[in-house]
Design a protein around this motif. Structure first.
Motif, PDB file in Angstrom:
ATOM      1  N   ASN A  91       2.936  10.009  14.777  1.00 54.26           N
ATOM      2  CA  ASN A  91       3.622   8.836  14.353  1.00 54.26           C
ATOM      3  C   ASN A  91       4.511   9.578  13.249  1.00 54.26           C
ATOM      4  O   ASN A  91       3.896   9.906  12.183  1.00 54.26           O
ATOM      5  CB  ASN A  91       3.216   7.479  14.079  1.00 54.26           C
ATOM      6  N   ALA A  93       6.587   8.379  11.251  1.00 60.38           N
ATOM      7  CA  ALA A  93       6.572   7.623  10.034  1.00 60.38           C
ATOM      8  C   ALA A  93       5.297   7.871   9.207  1.00 60.38           C
ATOM      9  O   ALA A  93       5.275   7.958   7.946  1.00 60.38           O
ATOM     10  CB  ALA A  93       6.713   6.247  10.328  1.00 60.38           C
ATOM     11  N   GLU A 172      10.593  -4.509  11.592  1.00 60.79           N
ATOM     12  CA  GLU A 172      10.163  -2.902  11.613  1.00 60.79           C
ATOM     13  C   GLU A 172       9.736  -2.167  10.422  1.00 60.79           C
ATOM     14  O   GLU A 172       8.777  -1.343  10.311  1.00 60.79           O
ATOM     15  CB  GLU A 172      11.308  -2.036  12.438  1.00 60.79           C
ATOM     16  N   THR A 176       5.923  -1.499   9.948  1.00 62.08           N
ATOM     17  CA  THR A 176       5.535   0.150   9.818  1.00 62.08           C
ATOM     18  C   THR A 176       5.032   0.338   8.411  1.00 62.08           C
ATOM     19  O   THR A 176       3.969   1.102   8.153  1.00 62.08           O
ATOM     20  CB  THR A 176       6.871   0.971  10.014  1.00 62.08           C
ATOM     21  N   CYS A 207      -0.055  -5.688  14.463  1.00 55.66           N
ATOM     22  CA  CYS A 207       1.503  -5.211  14.571  1.00 55.66           C
ATOM     23  C   CYS A 207       2.328  -5.576  15.798  1.00 55.66           C
ATOM     24  O   CYS A 207       3.335  -6.451  15.951  1.00 55.66           O
ATOM     25  CB  CYS A 207       1.850  -4.252  14.164  1.00 55.66           C
ATOM     26  N   SER A 218       8.066  -1.288  17.691  1.00 53.61           N
ATOM     27  CA  SER A 218       8.165   0.263  17.706  1.00 53.61           C
ATOM     28  C   SER A 218       6.990   0.605  16.741  1.00 53.61           C
ATOM     29  O   SER A 218       6.169   1.172  16.857  1.00 53.61           O
ATOM     30  CB  SER A 218       9.389   0.786  17.252  1.00 53.61           C
ATOM     31  N   VAL A 219       7.378   0.539  15.343  1.00 54.44           N
ATOM     32  CA  VAL A 219       6.573   1.163  14.192  1.00 54.44           C
ATOM     33  C   VAL A 219       6.144   2.477  14.486  1.00 54.44           C
ATOM     34  O   VAL A 219       5.287   3.209  13.693  1.00 54.44           O
ATOM     35  CB  VAL A 219       5.353   0.306  14.052  1.00 54.44           C
ATOM     36  N   ASN A 220       7.013   3.005  15.278  1.00 57.00           N
ATOM     37  CA  ASN A 220       6.636   4.619  15.420  1.00 57.00           C
ATOM     38  C   ASN A 220       7.853   5.216  16.284  1.00 57.00           C
ATOM     39  O   ASN A 220       8.326   4.953  17.705  1.00 57.00           O
ATOM     40  CB  ASN A 220       5.593   4.764  16.435  1.00 57.00           C
ATOM     41  N   PRO A 245      11.634   2.166  10.894  1.00 56.11           N
ATOM     42  CA  PRO A 245      10.355   2.945  10.779  1.00 56.11           C
ATOM     43  C   PRO A 245      10.140   3.875   9.880  1.00 56.11           C
ATOM     44  O   PRO A 245       9.044   3.982   9.044  1.00 56.11           O
ATOM     45  CB  PRO A 245       9.786   3.012  12.357  1.00 56.11           C
TER      46      PRO A 245
END
Length: 267
Positions: A91, A93, A172, A176, A207, A218-220, A245
């Protein structure tokens, strides 16, 4: 528990064991950077295949809970599978957070992100190739579980838009930040590192439970970029799922830094 560890047991600041529980740092010194990048590519491929693949190929059978668990369980076993090699960022992030904390160099971070994107795009190709095998699959109508807001939010329907861009930005950034904070804190020297995979995997599942109805979660950024080309309207919105993110990842690192006092390795 004290913040101090004997010098003989300290882990180098750029060691993958900062994100992998119970790893001997002496052995890790012999893992080459190309191997770490390959592990990140493979891990991100598996994460996108396991999570997005479930959403596209089995989402109507398992529902949002099943999709959330697919993402969470996939990340859980990846932490133990490739964590000893690369730290299992999978990821951008998470990689950004480690870069900001001085745990990884800029060159290594760049290699990680490139590897993550390669793995994610390959997974998108595989999922699309399989989805096309169903005679009723319509790319324009069914898409590939891409992220979106407004008319492209999962909550849109009956001529009405779903959640707006402001809601998506908030969700997000916050989620994240939560995920990255849990990754960093679960692998801190104060944590019970052998359980890190459980806490990280379950956090990703939560999440998704929160935000699948908002924007498909998303968070990615790698996950979002991997499937945006296959869904009408997704490419025009994907920048939100890259920028925010990453902001959330930086925020998670900041919160971790404030609570644990960790910067450039173990204090």
């Amino acid at each position: 528990m004290s913040n101090q560890e004997p010098s003989s047991s300290r882990v180098p600041s750029n060691s993958p064991s900062s994100a992998a529980p119970g790893i001997d740092h002496i052995a890790q010194e012999h893992i080459s950077e190309p191997k770490k990048a390959v592990a990140e590519a493979l891990g991100t491929f598996v994460l996108v295949l396991g999570g997005v693949g479930t959403a596209v190929l089995a989402g109507d059978r398992v529902g949002n809970v099943g999709v959330a668990l697919a993402f969470g369980f996939t990340l859980l076993f990846l932490v133990y599978a490739i964590g000893p090699i690369s730290g299992c960022h999978v990821n951008p992030a998470v990689t950004l957070a480690n870069l900001l904390l001085g745990r990884i160099s800029a060159v290594a971070a760049g290699a990680y992100v490139v590897a993550q994107l390669v793995g994610a795009f390959l997974a998108g190709v595989v999922i699309y190739a399989v989805a096309k095998g169903r005679p009723t699959y319509d790319r324009a109508a069914d898409g590939l579980a891409a992220n979106g807001w407004g008319a492209h939010s999962p909550s849109a329907g009956a001529g009405l838009n779903g959640y707006g861009v402001a809601a998506v930005v908030i969700i997000e950034v916050v989620l994240t930040a939560l995920l990255v904070f849990v990754v960093l804190s679960s692998t801190d020297q104060l944590a019970d590192r052998p359980l890190a995979g459980l806490s990280i995997g379950f956090t990703l599942a939560v999440c998704h439970l929160i935000s699948i109805p908002v924007d498909n979660t998303s968070v990615n950024p790698a996950r979002s970029l991997a499937v945006a080309p296959y869904q009408d309207g997704a490419l025009a919105q994907v920048w939100v799922f890259v920028v925010f993110p990453l902001i959330g990842g930086a925020l998670g690192a900041l919160v971790y830094r404030g609570l644990f006092g960790r910067y450039k390795g173990v204090n």
